[in-house]
Design a protein around this motif. Structure first.
Motif, mmCIF file in Angstrom:
data_model
loop_
_atom_site.group_PDB
_atom_site.id
_atom_site.type_symbol
_atom_site.label_atom_id
_atom_site.label_comp_id
_atom_site.label_asym_id
_atom_site.label_seq_id
_atom_site.Cartn_x
_atom_site.Cartn_y
_atom_site.Cartn_z
ATOM 1 N N GLU A 4 0.803 -1.221 0.000
ATOM 2 C CA GLU A 4 0.000 0.000 0.000
ATOM 3 C C GLU A 4 0.831 1.265 0.000
ATOM 4 O OE1 GLU A 4 -2.502 -0.494 3.385
ATOM 5 O OE2 GLU A 4 -3.699 -2.081 2.468
ATOM 6 N N ASP A 26 -3.511 1.330 -4.971
ATOM 7 C CA ASP A 26 -3.596 2.790 -4.990
ATOM 8 C C ASP A 26 -2.215 3.451 -4.941
ATOM 9 O OD1 ASP A 26 -5.204 5.016 -5.266
ATOM 10 O OD2 ASP A 26 -5.402 5.346 -3.114
ATOM 11 N N ASP A 77 -13.201 7.500 -4.163
ATOM 12 C CA ASP A 77 -12.074 6.710 -4.637
ATOM 13 C C ASP A 77 -12.241 5.318 -4.024
ATOM 14 O OD1 ASP A 77 -9.727 5.402 -5.136
ATOM 15 O OD2 ASP A 77 -8.426 6.911 -4.234
ATOM 16 N N TRP A 79 -10.503 2.795 -3.819
ATOM 17 C CA TRP A 79 -9.324 2.125 -3.275
ATOM 18 C C TRP A 79 -8.821 2.779 -1.995
ATOM 19 C CZ3 TRP A 79 -9.242 -2.016 -6.158
ATOM 20 C CH2 TRP A 79 -9.594 -1.934 -7.507
ATOM 21 N N ARG A 80 -9.441 3.848 -1.533
ATOM 22 C CA ARG A 80 -8.818 4.652 -0.486
ATOM 23 C C ARG A 80 -8.951 4.086 0.919
ATOM 24 N NH1 ARG A 80 -9.832 9.932 1.249
ATOM 25 N NH2 ARG A 80 -9.222 8.965 3.218
ATOM 26 N N TYR A 83 -11.602 7.015 6.197
ATOM 27 C CA TYR A 83 -11.706 8.466 6.023
ATOM 28 C C TYR A 83 -11.378 9.187 7.328
ATOM 29 C CZ TYR A 83 -14.485 7.402 1.815
ATOM 30 O OH TYR A 83 -14.921 6.935 0.607
ATOM 31 N N ASP A 87 -12.055 14.669 5.452
ATOM 32 C CA ASP A 87 -12.252 14.178 4.091
ATOM 33 C C ASP A 87 -13.722 14.259 3.686
ATOM 34 O OD1 ASP A 87 -9.538 13.435 3.847
ATOM 35 O OD2 ASP A 87 -9.932 11.499 4.804
ATOM 36 N N HIS A 126 -15.097 -0.311 -3.126
ATOM 37 C CA HIS A 126 -14.951 0.675 -2.054
ATOM 38 C C HIS A 126 -15.123 0.027 -0.684
ATOM 39 C CE1 HIS A 126 -16.598 3.518 0.881
ATOM 40 N NE2 HIS A 126 -15.816 4.426 0.324
ATOM 41 N N SER A 129 -12.293 -2.219 0.309
ATOM 42 C CA SER A 129 -11.107 -1.450 0.700
ATOM 43 C C SER A 129 -11.252 -0.905 2.114
ATOM 44 C CB SER A 129 -10.883 -0.292 -0.285
ATOM 45 O OG SER A 129 -10.628 -0.767 -1.583
#
Length: 371
Positions: A4, A26, A77, A79-80, A83, A87, A126, A129
């Motif tokens: 990562e 990512d 996003d 893949w993020r 939060y 954000d 999402h 991830s």
């Protein structure tokens, strides 16, 4: 093996380890075309999102790697992972509707996209991830889940009590996890985030003039963000991957209930599109116990989801406690306690369920933390 960060990837390339089986998640692969081409066979390497310039993409294709490109035309996003509150509430000065949180909800409920295969795939990636990052975030922590209704007003005694409970648990060393929304959830996250009882009292007083997210989410969130700054300061947010061992406050909300905005008093937020995955994830990670404050339909659903694994437990390992707070509420106004005790009779879960009068009765029922 998931990689990562570019530092991890550089170390792996330097070690001359095989690329087969790697998952590059990512990453910005600008400038990596020659290093990847030198490795020859890239079969089994999977590149998930990130920045992949054309020369790198050509090397990956020729070498046999699998590339999942970044996603366009989606407000998230995929893949993020986790939060920060900042954000989700970026752009709040232009109104809540302009924030990434509100835009993601609008995209989620768009009738034209609900069954679109592309959008379904984006949401699934999402949420996977988020789960991946959440597992790493809570690893090694004793997590107490606090459940309760979203309608609890900030200017009520019950709100102050829930904040006090969150603070007490965090001071003991537990990671306090909630559904991440308003009301009792916000109160518990606020209390956990604060480092002193005085800070809890000050923060509650600061946000009380806007007691509910209805009708104005913008004012509700803006006041909370100002209170958060007063608690943690205005320094730049620490990277999420460094927070796990020291985090005190975790929120796990969902865009399925997007009309309930996420609260900002979490160290991090694991927000899902799928409420089913979110609910199971919150309950399953509450390995040190679940505390249930006043609530209605959603809270009742969580109670029985928590009861199910307790009911079917068969080994001799101690079960995490399920603690319902408020005898009158859970025996008269919303009388679920009778059903819970009836199912527990004669089973190991009988020792794990508790009905108490006040939040002061909670802490002694939780498992002791080891140093």
């Amino acid at each position: 093996m998931e990689i990562e960060t570019l530092e991890e990837f550089d170390d792996h390339l330097a070690s001359d380890g095989p690329l087969r089986g790697l998952r590059l998640q990512d990453l910005d692969l600008t400038g990596y075309a020659d290093r990847l081409a030198a490795r020859g066979d890239l079969t089994g390497l999977v590149v998930l999102g990130g920045k992949v310039p054309l020369p790198v993409a050509e090397v990956l294709l020729r070498g046999g790697a699998i590339q999942f490109p970044g996603v366009a035309d989606a407000p998230v996003d995929p893949w993020r992972g986790l939060y920060l509150p900042s954000d989700l509430y970026a752009g709040l000065q232009d109104g809540y509707a302009a924030t990434p949180d509100a835009e993601a909800y609008a995209w989620f409920i768009d009738a034209r996209l609900r069954t679109d295969a592309y959008c379904t795939l984006v949401r699934a990636i999402h949420d996977d991830s988020v789960t991946d990052d959440l597992d790493e975030f809570v690893q090694g922590r004793s997590v107490v889940g606090i459940m309760g209704g979203h309608a609890l007003q900030r200017n009520s005694r019950s709100y102050a009590g829930a904040a006090g409970l969150g603070h007490s648990l965090a001071e003991e060393g537990y990671l306090v996890a909630t559904g991440g929304g308003p009301g009792a959830m916000e109160a518990a996250n606020l209390g956990a985030l604060c480092r002193s009882a005085a800070a809890v009292e000050e923060a509650v007083a600061r946000i009380a003039p806007v007691p509910s997210f209805r009708p104005d989410v913008t004012a509700w969130a803006a006041g909370a963000l100002a209170a958060r700054t007063a608690v943690v300061g205005d320094e730049p947010d620490a990277p999420i991957d460094t927070l796990g061992p020291t985090a005190r406050s975790l929120g796990i909300p969902t865009w399925f209930y997007g009309h309930e905005p996420p609260n900002v008093f979490c160290d991090v937020i694991a927000k899902y599109f799928s409420n089913a995955i979110r609910e199971e994830g919150l309950l399953a990670r509450s390995n040190a116990g679940i505390v249930v404050l006043d609530g209605a339909a959603g809270t009742v659903q969580e109670i029985f989801q928590a009861v199910t694994p307790l009911f079917y437990a068969v080994d001799d390992a101690p079960l995490p406690p399920l603690i319902l707070v408020g005898r009158e509420h859970w025996t008269e106004r919303v009388p679920v306690w009778a059903a819970v005790t009836a199912m527990a009779a004669g089973r190991p879960m009988e020792e794990a369920i508790h009905l108490v009068d006040t939040i002061d009765d909670v802490l002694p029922l939780l498992p002791a933390l080891t140093a």
